[in-house]
Every structure is written in C-alpha cells, then in structure tokens.
Design an enzyme around this catalytic site. Sequence first.
Site, PDB file in Angstrom:
ATOM      1  N   SER A   1       0.862  -1.178   0.000  1.00  0.00           N
ATOM      2  CA  SER A   1       0.000   0.000   0.000  1.00  0.00           C
ATOM      3  C   SER A   1       0.900   1.230   0.000  1.00  0.00           C
ATOM      4  O   SER A   1       1.727   1.390  -0.892  1.00  0.00           O
ATOM      5  CB  SER A   1      -0.932  -0.054   1.217  1.00  0.00           C
ATOM      6  OG  SER A   1      -1.856   1.006   1.188  1.00  0.00           O
TER       7      SER A   1
ATOM      8  N   HIS B   1      -2.593  -0.999  -3.272  1.00  0.00           N
ATOM      9  CA  HIS B   1      -3.753  -0.137  -3.037  1.00  0.00           C
ATOM     10  C   HIS B   1      -3.551   1.166  -3.802  1.00  0.00           C
ATOM     11  O   HIS B   1      -2.502   1.785  -3.708  1.00  0.00           O
ATOM     12  CB  HIS B   1      -3.884   0.196  -1.542  1.00  0.00           C
ATOM     13  CG  HIS B   1      -4.251  -0.987  -0.709  1.00  0.00           C
ATOM     14  ND1 HIS B   1      -4.084  -1.002   0.652  1.00  0.00           N
ATOM     15  CD2 HIS B   1      -4.779  -2.193  -1.028  1.00  0.00           C
ATOM     16  CE1 HIS B   1      -4.499  -2.171   1.133  1.00  0.00           C
ATOM     17  NE2 HIS B   1      -4.911  -2.906   0.121  1.00  0.00           N
TER      18      HIS B   1
ATOM     19  N   ASP C   1      -4.431  -4.759   5.906  1.00  0.00           N
ATOM     20  CA  ASP C   1      -4.807  -5.672   4.822  1.00  0.00           C
ATOM     21  C   ASP C   1      -3.614  -6.589   4.537  1.00  0.00           C
ATOM     22  O   ASP C   1      -2.473  -6.147   4.529  1.00  0.00           O
ATOM     23  CB  ASP C   1      -5.164  -4.863   3.569  1.00  0.00           C
ATOM     24  CG  ASP C   1      -5.737  -5.723   2.446  1.00  0.00           C
ATOM     25  OD1 ASP C   1      -6.191  -6.856   2.723  1.00  0.00           O
ATOM     26  OD2 ASP C   1      -5.732  -5.259   1.296  1.00  0.00           O
TER      27      ASP C   1
END
Length: 190
Positions: free
Chosen positions: A11, A38, A130
Amino acid sequence: MSFKIIVIGTSLGGLSALKKILINLPTDFLTPIAIVQHRHKDSGKTLQELLQEYTLLPIREVEDKEKILPGQIYLAPPDYHLLIEPDYFALSTDEPVSYARPSIDVLFESAADIYAEQVIGVILTGANEDGKQGLKKVKARGGITIVQEPTTAESSIMPKAAISAVAVDWIVSLSELAPLLVNLCHSIRK
C-alpha cells in the site's frame, strides 16, 4: 516441487518498494507474480507504465479470466479484487475488504486455496492491516511467507501487522527480497 505463483501485497510506499524488487529480478525469472497495490480507482495504467521502466519482464493489468503465464508480472486493476482460479485470474467487484478493493487478503486467500504450498506470499510497506489474514492462510496451507523488515518500510503498519499475525518464514529488507525470490524459485527448478 515448483512455485505456481508469487503474490505481493503493498500500500503506502509500494511503488518505490516494487521498483527495488523488480529491477533485481533476472529476465529468466519464470514464476508469475501477482501484485495488489492499493491505489485510487481512477489511477489508470500509470502504475504499470512506471513499474515497466524497472524490469524487462512484461507487466500487465489483469483482465477477467486471463490465463496465468510464466515470466509475467500481473497487477490488480484499480477497484477490482483479484482472485486466483486454477491457471487463470478472476476479477470481482465484491465489497471492499479492510477498506480496500483490490484487497491483499482476497488475492492471498484465493492463491492459498488453489495452489496451497506452491504459493509465496510477500507483504511490503503499507498503512493498514490488509494482508495479514491472507498471509496467515498462505502459511496455513504450507506456502512460503515473506515480510518486509518493518524498519525499512515507508509505512511499517502492514508489515508489523503481518508479523504479529503469522510466524513468517523470512523478514527481509527490500535489497534482500529479489535475491531470496530468485533463490527460492530457481533452486527448486534445477
């Protein structure tokens, strides 16, 4: 036994982390790599173009039902979950997981379901949690788990969450990651 796929989740800070890994992968690296980074749903193909400058291996955004081929690097398209099916990818617009679509957990869990011990899961820098559930499933199914050393991550939240949830096989700096992947994938092939 050889590995069917390497799944990478990242991310915040992921672009620079991915560049450092890709630039060090040899052109004969055959294990396919699927990446969830992401990003904003309107980000277009820029990630693919930026990363392609750092590797001769072909990088593409996944299309639904695309066959998984050796020597390719696949990116989850913005705003779609990326799932692994036997020998191909599937895309989904199911609800976000851990506030993310694409979700790292979704990719990792589907890869573990299909390929079990033939998966290498890698968690890099990121500012949420995540990936920890997905990495846990990769480990539970006998796959290899690797996490970026949190002190070397632009954002240590994601690596720390993964390390706290999973007894990971390797915790490495970015400079050690590509050689480790090459070693794991090439030593088994010989």
